[in-house]
Design a protein around this motif. Structure first.
Motif, mmCIF file in Angstrom:
data_model
loop_
_atom_site.group_PDB
_atom_site.id
_atom_site.type_symbol
_atom_site.label_atom_id
_atom_site.label_comp_id
_atom_site.label_asym_id
_atom_site.label_seq_id
_atom_site.Cartn_x
_atom_site.Cartn_y
_atom_site.Cartn_z
ATOM 1 N N GLU A 14 8.500 34.499 84.446
ATOM 2 C CA GLU A 14 8.778 33.585 83.340
ATOM 3 C C GLU A 14 9.845 34.157 82.413
ATOM 4 N N VAL A 15 9.814 35.461 82.183
ATOM 5 C CA VAL A 15 10.839 36.104 81.353
ATOM 6 C C VAL A 15 12.212 35.940 82.011
ATOM 7 N N ARG A 16 12.270 36.162 83.319
ATOM 8 C CA ARG A 16 13.533 36.028 84.047
ATOM 9 C C ARG A 16 14.063 34.597 83.966
ATOM 10 N N GLN A 17 13.204 33.623 84.195
ATOM 11 C CA GLN A 17 13.633 32.226 84.154
ATOM 12 C C GLN A 17 14.119 31.842 82.756
ATOM 13 N N PHE A 18 13.461 32.364 81.743
ATOM 14 C CA PHE A 18 13.883 32.092 80.365
ATOM 15 C C PHE A 18 15.282 32.642 80.123
ATOM 16 N N LEU A 19 15.524 33.869 80.571
ATOM 17 C CA LEU A 19 16.833 34.497 80.361
ATOM 18 C C LEU A 19 17.936 33.775 81.128
ATOM 19 N N ILE A 20 17.606 33.245 82.298
ATOM 20 C CA ILE A 20 18.605 32.548 83.104
ATOM 21 C C ILE A 20 18.966 31.195 82.503
ATOM 22 N N HIS A 21 17.964 30.470 81.998
ATOM 23 C CA HIS A 21 18.185 29.072 81.611
ATOM 24 C C HIS A 21 18.317 28.834 80.102
ATOM 25 N N ALA A 22 17.876 29.763 79.267
ATOM 26 C CA ALA A 22 17.938 29.542 77.816
ATOM 27 C C ALA A 22 19.385 29.517 77.340
ATOM 28 N N ILE A 23 19.700 28.571 76.477
ATOM 29 C CA ILE A 23 21.051 28.487 75.927
ATOM 30 C C ILE A 23 21.320 29.649 74.981
ATOM 31 N N ASP A 24 20.384 29.893 74.095
ATOM 32 C CA ASP A 24 20.507 31.004 73.142
ATOM 33 C C ASP A 24 19.267 31.883 73.222
ATOM 34 N N VAL A 25 19.484 33.178 73.090
ATOM 35 C CA VAL A 25 18.382 34.134 73.037
ATOM 36 C C VAL A 25 18.559 34.952 71.772
ATOM 37 N N ALA A 26 17.536 34.983 70.929
ATOM 38 C CA ALA A 26 17.620 35.685 69.653
ATOM 39 C C ALA A 26 17.801 37.187 69.868
ATOM 40 N N PRO A 27 18.517 37.851 68.954
ATOM 41 C CA PRO A 27 18.726 39.293 69.085
ATOM 42 C C PRO A 27 17.424 40.074 69.233
ATOM 43 N N GLU A 28 16.375 39.663 68.486
ATOM 44 C CA GLU A 28 15.101 40.381 68.587
ATOM 45 C C GLU A 28 14.471 40.221 69.971
ATOM 46 N N ASP A 29 14.741 39.082 70.634
ATOM 47 C CA ASP A 29 14.216 38.887 71.984
ATOM 48 C C ASP A 29 15.003 39.716 72.999
ATOM 49 N N ILE A 30 16.324 39.816 72.793
ATOM 50 C CA ILE A 30 17.145 40.669 73.662
ATOM 51 C C ILE A 30 16.662 42.113 73.565
ATOM 52 N N LYS A 31 16.421 42.537 72.347
ATOM 53 C CA LYS A 31 15.941 43.907 72.127
ATOM 54 C C LYS A 31 14.572 44.118 72.755
ATOM 55 N N ALA A 32 13.688 43.136 72.606
ATOM 56 C CA ALA A 32 12.336 43.252 73.149
ATOM 57 C C ALA A 32 12.362 43.384 74.668
ATOM 58 N N VAL A 33 13.171 42.545 75.331
ATOM 59 C CA VAL A 33 13.266 42.595 76.792
ATOM 60 C C VAL A 33 13.888 43.907 77.240
ATOM 61 N N LEU A 34 14.958 44.301 76.580
ATOM 62 C CA LEU A 34 15.677 45.518 76.966
ATOM 63 C C LEU A 34 14.780 46.740 76.861
ATOM 64 N N ILE A 35 14.154 46.918 75.717
ATOM 65 C CA ILE A 35 13.319 48.098 75.503
ATOM 66 C C ILE A 35 12.088 48.065 76.401
ATOM 67 N N ALA A 36 11.499 46.877 76.574
ATOM 68 C CA ALA A 36 10.313 46.772 77.426
ATOM 69 C C ALA A 36 10.613 47.236 78.848
ATOM 70 N N HIS A 37 11.762 46.838 79.381
ATOM 71 C CA HIS A 37 12.084 47.200 80.755
ATOM 72 C C HIS A 37 12.571 48.644 80.865
ATOM 73 N N LEU A 38 13.285 49.129 79.873
ATOM 74 C CA LEU A 38 13.737 50.523 79.907
ATOM 75 C C LEU A 38 12.561 51.486 79.875
ATOM 76 N N ASP A 39 11.474 51.076 79.251
ATOM 77 C CA ASP A 39 10.308 51.945 79.103
ATOM 78 C C ASP A 39 9.201 51.656 80.116
ATOM 79 N N ARG A 40 9.470 50.773 81.079
ATOM 80 C CA ARG A 40 8.427 50.378 82.018
ATOM 81 C C ARG A 40 8.139 51.460 83.057
ATOM 82 N N ASP A 41 6.890 51.434 83.545
ATOM 83 C CA ASP A 41 6.465 52.296 84.637
ATOM 84 C C ASP A 41 6.628 51.496 85.925
#
Length: 239
Positions: A14-41
């Motif tokens: 669902e996160v991937r589909q949102f990033l592909i199809h959303a017209i705008d993504v808020a900076p806080e959401d970009i940060k949340a996705v980026l940090i979440a994946h950089l820190d994932r196991d």
């Protein structure tokens, strides 16, 4: 609060589909996705599931490319480019890094990029730098497939322009740290070298922008410039 909720529930599709199809993504959401994946196991079940799906997509692309008749050169080139793109998207990245593809494929506003990337820790910055380096080396070494592979517009996969944009934003945001850290100089040098190679390949394509617009608008051939249909070439229309 949609993105944090999806990340908390490990709803990666669902996160991937949102990033592909959303017209705008808020900076806080970009940060949340980026940090979440950089820190994932990468041993997390969700990571393994998504990586398995990426492997299937890559294998299918290779199979499709191999089945194209040899005399269909255009389709063969396009399928080969798509296969190489999906193979590196899977084979070149750890499972956690594969989850960054859809985010990095989005256009990055320089101001937003600077704000988001400036908050990364050194470890996160180096992880992102290594990620971008894999893509930049792939595009820099794509040779004759560069033009095709860079214009496929494969959903959720970064093209060369996106990679250069993110690399530039990261260097702008973390320049001081990258200059002072002894263990990052080799990475930055490799990134610089591959990005320069990409830019050198992009410049000839940029000269065609006016000509492509001319053709897509169904405008007549520019006879006043001494061009006739038999000489309608790259050199003739690079105005």
């Amino acid at each position: 609060a949609l993105i944090p909720a999806l990340l908390e529930e490990d709803m990666l599709d669902e996160v991937r589909q949102f990033l592909i199809h959303a017209i705008d993504v808020a900076p806080e959401d970009i940060k949340a996705v980026l940090i979440a994946h950089l820190d994932r196991d990468e041993s997390e079940p969700g990571m393994k599931k998504r990586a398995k799906e990426n492997r299937k997509a890559a294998e299918k692309a290779v199979s499709d490319a191999e089945s194209v008749p040899r005399d269909d050169k255009q389709k063969r080139t396009e399928c080969a480019a798509r296969a190489s793109l999906l193979v590196v998207a899977y084979d070149g990245f750890a499972p956690w890094a594969q989850e960054l593809h859809a985010l990095v494929a989005r256009p990055l506003d320089p101001t937003v990029g600077a704000t988001v990337l400036r908050s990364l820790s050194k470890e996160q910055c180096v992880s992102l730098l290594r990620y971008l380096l894999v893509w930049s080396k792939f595009y820099a070494n794509s040779g004759g497939l560069f033009a095709t592979v860079n214009t496929l517009s494969e959903a959720g996969i970064p093209n060369a322009h996106a990679v250069v944009s993110w690399a530039s934003a990261l260097l702008d945001a973390q320049l001081a740290m990258l200059c002072l850290a002894n263990d990052t100089s080799e990475l930055v040098g490799a990134l610089k070298q591959s990005v320069e190679a990409m830019l050198n390949m992009m410049r000839p394509l940029a000269t065609l922008r006016g000509a492509l617009r001319h053709v897509t608008e169904n405008s007549p051939l520019p006879e006043q410039h001494g061009v006739v249909s038999t000489t309608y070439t790259v050199e003739s229309v690079a105005w």
